[in-house]
Design a protein around this motif. Structure first.
Motif, PDB file in Angstrom:
ATOM      1  N   THR A   1     -25.868 -37.601  39.150  1.00  0.00           N
ATOM      2  CA  THR A   1     -26.188 -38.441  37.701  1.00  0.00           C
ATOM      3  C   THR A   1     -27.719 -38.007  37.435  1.00  0.00           C
ATOM      4  O   THR A   1     -28.403 -37.697  38.147  1.00  0.00           O
ATOM      5  CB  THR A   1     -26.198 -40.011  38.449  1.00  0.00           C
ATOM      6  OG1 THR A   1     -26.623 -41.059  37.288  1.00  0.00           O
ATOM      7  CG2 THR A   1     -27.435 -40.350  39.536  1.00  0.00           C
ATOM      8  N   PRO A   2     -27.996 -38.135  36.257  1.00  0.00           N
ATOM      9  CA  PRO A   2     -29.016 -37.664  35.681  1.00  0.00           C
ATOM     10  C   PRO A   2     -30.442 -38.746  35.950  1.00  0.00           C
ATOM     11  O   PRO A   2     -31.180 -38.406  36.159  1.00  0.00           O
ATOM     12  CB  PRO A   2     -28.813 -37.561  34.262  1.00  0.00           C
ATOM     13  CG  PRO A   2     -27.760 -38.308  33.848  1.00  0.00           C
ATOM     14  CD  PRO A   2     -26.991 -38.401  35.161  1.00  0.00           C
TER      15      PRO A   2
ATOM     16  N   ALA B   1     -33.191 -34.880  38.340  1.00  0.00           N
ATOM     17  CA  ALA B   1     -33.179 -33.485  38.437  1.00  0.00           C
ATOM     18  C   ALA B   1     -34.372 -32.707  38.972  1.00  0.00           C
ATOM     19  O   ALA B   1     -35.106 -31.865  38.738  1.00  0.00           O
ATOM     20  CB  ALA B   1     -33.039 -32.920  37.099  1.00  0.00           C
ATOM     21  N   GLY B   2     -34.829 -33.279  40.071  1.00  0.00           N
ATOM     22  CA  GLY B   2     -35.807 -32.572  40.966  1.00  0.00           C
ATOM     23  C   GLY B   2     -37.465 -32.742  40.610  1.00  0.00           C
ATOM     24  O   GLY B   2     -38.343 -31.984  41.026  1.00  0.00           O
ATOM     25  N   VAL B   3     -37.476 -33.870  39.598  1.00  0.00           N
ATOM     26  CA  VAL B   3     -38.935 -33.973  38.962  1.00  0.00           C
ATOM     27  C   VAL B   3     -39.945 -34.777  39.970  1.00  0.00           C
ATOM     28  O   VAL B   3     -40.955 -34.520  40.048  1.00  0.00           O
ATOM     29  CB  VAL B   3     -38.843 -34.528  37.574  1.00  0.00           C
ATOM     30  CG1 VAL B   3     -40.274 -34.894  36.975  1.00  0.00           C
ATOM     31  CG2 VAL B   3     -37.735 -33.520  36.664  1.00  0.00           C
ATOM     32  N   LEU B   4     -39.188 -35.893  40.219  1.00  0.00           N
ATOM     33  CA  LEU B   4     -40.142 -36.863  41.050  1.00  0.00           C
ATOM     34  C   LEU B   4     -40.514 -36.376  42.362  1.00  0.00           C
ATOM     35  O   LEU B   4     -39.673 -35.702  43.226  1.00  0.00           O
ATOM     36  CB  LEU B   4     -39.261 -38.215  41.386  1.00  0.00           C
ATOM     37  CG  LEU B   4     -39.810 -39.468  41.653  1.00  0.00           C
ATOM     38  CD1 LEU B   4     -40.909 -39.872  40.874  1.00  0.00           C
ATOM     39  CD2 LEU B   4     -39.302 -40.275  42.137  1.00  0.00           C
TER      40      LEU B   4
ATOM     41  N   PRO C   1     -35.714 -46.175  35.278  1.00  0.00           N
ATOM     42  CA  PRO C   1     -35.147 -45.236  36.178  1.00  0.00           C
ATOM     43  C   PRO C   1     -35.905 -43.720  36.580  1.00  0.00           C
ATOM     44  O   PRO C   1     -36.680 -43.623  35.857  1.00  0.00           O
ATOM     45  CB  PRO C   1     -33.949 -44.710  35.322  1.00  0.00           C
ATOM     46  CG  PRO C   1     -33.873 -45.718  34.308  1.00  0.00           C
ATOM     47  CD  PRO C   1     -35.266 -46.230  34.063  1.00  0.00           C
ATOM     48  N   ILE C   2     -35.354 -43.365  37.771  1.00  0.00           N
ATOM     49  CA  ILE C   2     -36.103 -42.106  38.113  1.00  0.00           C
ATOM     50  C   ILE C   2     -35.078 -40.853  37.630  1.00  0.00           C
ATOM     51  O   ILE C   2     -33.872 -41.285  37.657  1.00  0.00           O
ATOM     52  CB  ILE C   2     -36.136 -42.098  39.695  1.00  0.00           C
ATOM     53  CG1 ILE C   2     -34.743 -42.082  40.529  1.00  0.00           C
ATOM     54  CG2 ILE C   2     -36.982 -43.293  39.898  1.00  0.00           C
ATOM     55  CD1 ILE C   2     -35.153 -42.018  41.658  1.00  0.00           C
TER      56      ILE C   2
ATOM     57  N   ALA D   1     -27.384 -43.888  45.480  1.00  0.00           N
ATOM     58  CA  ALA D   1     -26.830 -42.626  45.291  1.00  0.00           C
ATOM     59  C   ALA D   1     -27.169 -41.474  46.561  1.00  0.00           C
ATOM     60  O   ALA D   1     -28.048 -41.845  47.358  1.00  0.00           O
ATOM     61  CB  ALA D   1     -27.394 -41.845  44.133  1.00  0.00           C
ATOM     62  N   THR D   2     -26.465 -40.589  46.573  1.00  0.00           N
ATOM     63  CA  THR D   2     -26.725 -39.368  47.615  1.00  0.00           C
ATOM     64  C   THR D   2     -27.628 -38.510  46.929  1.00  0.00           C
ATOM     65  O   THR D   2     -27.684 -38.267  45.757  1.00  0.00           O
ATOM     66  CB  THR D   2     -25.415 -38.794  47.778  1.00  0.00           C
ATOM     67  OG1 THR D   2     -24.502 -39.656  48.394  1.00  0.00           O
ATOM     68  CG2 THR D   2     -25.747 -37.358  48.875  1.00  0.00           C
ATOM     69  N   VAL D   3     -28.691 -38.274  47.637  1.00  0.00           N
ATOM     70  CA  VAL D   3     -29.973 -37.401  47.108  1.00  0.00           C
ATOM     71  C   VAL D   3     -30.054 -36.311  47.990  1.00  0.00           C
ATOM     72  O   VAL D   3     -29.783 -36.318  49.288  1.00  0.00           O
ATOM     73  CB  VAL D   3     -31.061 -38.313  47.043  1.00  0.00           C
ATOM     74  CG1 VAL D   3     -31.121 -39.641  46.123  1.00  0.00           C
ATOM     75  CG2 VAL D   3     -31.723 -39.009  48.480  1.00  0.00           C
TER      76      VAL D   3
END
Length: 205
Positions: free
Chosen positions: A141-142, A111-114, A107-108, A150-152
């Motif tokens: 979603t975490p 929280a803005g890490v990737l 999974p990715i 998902a909406t990103v």
């Protein structure tokens, strides 16, 4: 400033007339602050910021307060919203390729890490796709599993390269040269004029 001072100053930047879907207003925030319910007050201020564009100073104050309370997810979100206040908002409907069809098997983080690369239509001098980097925040979603949708929200490394995006446009995400995900742009908001109001001032948006 300590946490209560930061939250009180941030509250002064929220118009009294705005409310969330649950009819939460800044007056409710003041009630929680009066009872030292700082984490609840922070959460409500974040919600109010999602229904109305609020000044940069508010998000910076909330980020600092969250860091002092060691609320890592809230701090990351408030820093993200500070970025969007400066540079604008890009939201998209993202679908990851299934694990059997892509390089990624795990999974990715939401929280803005990737910081993946994106094909948003730019080309090199030889006509090859020129990829642009943008951090990725997954809403609600975490973690997003391979094959998930998902909406990103996207935070470009160079926002000036993304100004041509429009709702309905299809872009692709890359962690190498292959396509890792496909996204349809949902929303593009240019940044507003950044308010000069800062925590501790009496200015209102």
């Amino acid at each position: 400033m300590d946490v209560p001072e930061l939250l009180e100053a941030a509250s002064l930047l929220v118009p009294e007339k705005i409310a969330t879907e649950n009819d939460i207003t800044v007056n409710d925030v003041w009630e929680y602050l009066a009872h030292d319910e700082w984490e609840v007050a922070l959460s409500l201020l974040e919600e109010l910021g999602d229904v109305h564009r609020l000044p940069l100073g508010l998000w910076e104050a909330l980020a600092t307060a969250a860091e002092q309370m060691r609320l890592e997810k809230s701090a990351a979100w408030c820093h993200w919203r500070s970025y969007e206040t400066r540079h604008g908002i890009i939201r998209a409907d993202l679908t990851l390729r299934p694990a059997a069809e892509a390089r990624r098997r795990t999974p990715i983080s939401g929280a803005g890490v990737l910081r993946p690369m994106w094909n948003i239509g730019h080309r090199t001098a030889t006509g090859e796709p020129a990829l642009d980097i943008a951090r990725l925040w997954v809403e609600l979603t975490p973690l997003l599993e391979p094959g998930g949708r998902a909406t990103v929200r996207l935070a470009p490394l160079d926002p000036s390269q993304w100004q041509h995006l429009r709702p309905g446009q299809v872009i692709t995400m890359h962690e190498d040269r292959s396509v890792a995900a496909t996204a349809v742009v949902l929303e593009v908001q240019q940044p507003p004029a950044i308010s000069t109001a800062t925590p501790g001032s009496s200015g209102r948006p």
